[in-house]
Design an enzyme around this catalytic site. Structure first.
Site, PDB file in Angstrom:
ATOM      1  N   HIS A  42      38.700  53.720  18.371  1.00  6.52           N
ATOM      2  CA  HIS A  42      39.183  54.152  19.684  1.00  6.52           C
ATOM      3  C   HIS A  42      40.715  54.203  19.704  1.00  6.52           C
ATOM      4  O   HIS A  42      41.392  53.690  18.815  1.00  6.52           O
ATOM      5  CB  HIS A  42      38.680  53.203  20.769  1.00  6.52           C
ATOM      6  CG  HIS A  42      39.067  51.779  20.508  1.00  6.52           C
ATOM      7  ND1 HIS A  42      40.344  51.294  20.731  1.00  6.52           N
ATOM      8  CD2 HIS A  42      38.356  50.727  20.016  1.00  6.52           C
ATOM      9  CE1 HIS A  42      40.396  50.018  20.406  1.00  6.52           C
ATOM     10  NE2 HIS A  42      39.213  49.644  19.960  1.00  6.52           N
ATOM     11  N   ASP A 287      37.765  48.861  15.095  1.00 13.58           N
ATOM     12  CA  ASP A 287      38.404  48.506  13.827  1.00 13.58           C
ATOM     13  C   ASP A 287      37.448  47.717  12.937  1.00 13.58           C
ATOM     14  O   ASP A 287      37.413  47.921  11.716  1.00 13.58           O
ATOM     15  CB  ASP A 287      39.702  47.725  14.066  1.00 13.58           C
ATOM     16  CG  ASP A 287      39.552  46.576  15.053  1.00 13.58           C
ATOM     17  OD1 ASP A 287      38.412  46.277  15.476  1.00 13.58           O
ATOM     18  OD2 ASP A 287      40.580  45.967  15.422  1.00 13.58           O
TER      19      ASP A 287
END
Length: 423
Positions: A42, A287
């Site tokens: 994101h 991540d």
């Protein structure tokens, strides 16, 4: 004259044969892109949480904690534009639902990132405009509830075997030495933040908060010097390694990133054997998702994936009909995606070699592999006892039935057959 006539005849014969070959032999197909899979993080967000002594609490952020910011929206719109340029001629310039499938984790920031990305990738053409003043069109993004996500939300759990591996990792010299070396520093951070439990595994929260605040122009407290923030960043990177590596990396991969990799490989194989849509499959995640996947592939660079970074899989059909896979990592918007090389294979890796080299990290049965050895043995014993108990129960029922029928026979004369009855 005779020699010249012979030479002319030979040339004519060669031309004739070449023409015949070109007629009979199928044309050689140029190398072509067949399928693309993207996994991206994101965009820029607010902190997911803060610490007790932080002067900037949740009300400081327009949408609260863990939400995509305007900067994050722009990052993904720009990534969408870059992807549009990269795949010009492969994807249709306008959105066609058969060509694209997008899945996201069920978080606001990943869903919104995917939507911003698609706005950059597929701006509406004249026919698709539903309002002449709005250069945007809705494109579906699919998701599942967080509690049911067994593909993109990492670390996956519950998984007792993975937790066992994590406990073993905590006993390794690398982890123990890092704990000892940073014990005083971690205590300092705990005192300054008001947190009661600051460890190598939780320190990333402190760094993340400071990073987000600094990125958005907020003044950091005096204790958060550049040297302190740099040290926090290094420990944050170590916490990612702890999740998916340091100890028994292959075993961890089978329980974590290998699950996502298995699905990606399944899709690559399917697209190599059929000409079905979609052409582009997109995963919008985190991540930790990128780290889990790249650790399974053994291509992780040891650094946290930046906002809007993107791991790319491209499936090509070569001119000889075989298929190959190329990987790239876009972690800098100002540079071209960085080629990633699977260990043991060239960058243009034949699909069969790619499948063979990644096989060790692909789980055969995730649920079963997540169980501890003792749990598996206990389960087998329980099953065996259940089977034996069922058999014993049936025998008792059968015996009682026989006894009941014997007692139910009326008293009196019973014919006894003699030898003549069986003559």
């Amino acid at each position: 004259m005779a020699g010249r006539q012979t030479g002319w005849s030979q040339a004519a014969l060669l031309q004739f044969l070449l023409g015949m070959c070109l007629t009979v032999m199928p044309p050689i197909q140029a190398r072509s892109l067949r399928f693309v899979t993207l996994l991206y993080r994101h965009g820029d967000r607010s902190p997911v949480k803060t610490y007790p002594k932080d002067p900037y609490q949740e009300e400081k952020w327009p949408q609260g904690f863990g939400q995509l910011t305007k900067e994050g929206m722009l990052q993904h719109w720009e990534l969408g534009q870059a992807l549009r340029q990269r795949y010009h001629g492969f994807l249709n310039t306008s959105y066609h639902r058969q060509e694209v499938y997008v899945r996201s984790t069920d978080f606001d920031r990943t869903l919104m990132s995917a939507e911003a990305n698609l706005a950059g990738l597929f701006p509406p053409n004249e026919v698709q405009h539903f309002n002449p003043n709005i250069s945007w069109q809705p494109i579906p993004v699919h998701t599942v509830p967080i509690t049911e996500d067994r593909l993109l939300k990492f670390p996956l759990g519950p998984c007792p075997r993975y937790e066992q591996l994590q406990n073993e990792t905590r006993q390794t010299p690398e982890y123990q030495n890092r704990s000892i070396q940073n014990a005083q520093f971690l205590n300092m951070v705990a005192n300054e933040t008001g947190l009661t439990n600051v460890t190598l595994e939780t320190i990333w929260n402190v760094y993340d908060t400071l990073f987000c605040e600094q990125t958005h122009g907020l003044l950091l407290p005096p204790w958060a010097s550049p040297q302190t923030v740099q040290r926090l960043s290094q420990l944050k990177d170590f916490s990612f390694l702890f999740l998916f590596g340091i100890h028994e990396q292959v075993q961890k991969a089978r329980l974590q990133g290998g699950v996502l990799l298995a699905q990606i490989l399944k899709n690559l194989t399917l697209m190599a054997t059929t000409s079905q849509f979609p052409k582009l499959l997109v995963y919008s995640a985190h991540d930790t998702t990128l780290v889990a996947l790249q650790m399974a592939l053994n291509v992780y660079n040891g650094k946290q994936a930046p906002y809007a970074s993107c791991h790319i899989f491209e499936l090509y059909q070569e001119d000889n009909g075989n298929f190959s896979v190329e990987m790239y990592f876009r972690n800098d918007s100002k540079k071209a995606p960085w080629p990633l090389i699977l260990p043991g294979c060239p960058h243009r890796c034949p699909l069969q070699d790619f499948l063979r080299l990644t096989e060790p990290v692909i789980p055969k049965d995730w649920q079963k592999e997540c169980q501890l050895a003792n749990d598996t043995a206990d389960t087998e014993v329980i099953v065996a006892l259940a089977v034996c108990g069922s058999i014993l129960f049936l025998l008792i029922v059968l015996l009682l039935t026989i006894l009941f029928r014997m007692q139910a026979q009326p008293p009196g004369y019973h014919h006894v057959a003699d030898r003549e009855d069986h003559a």
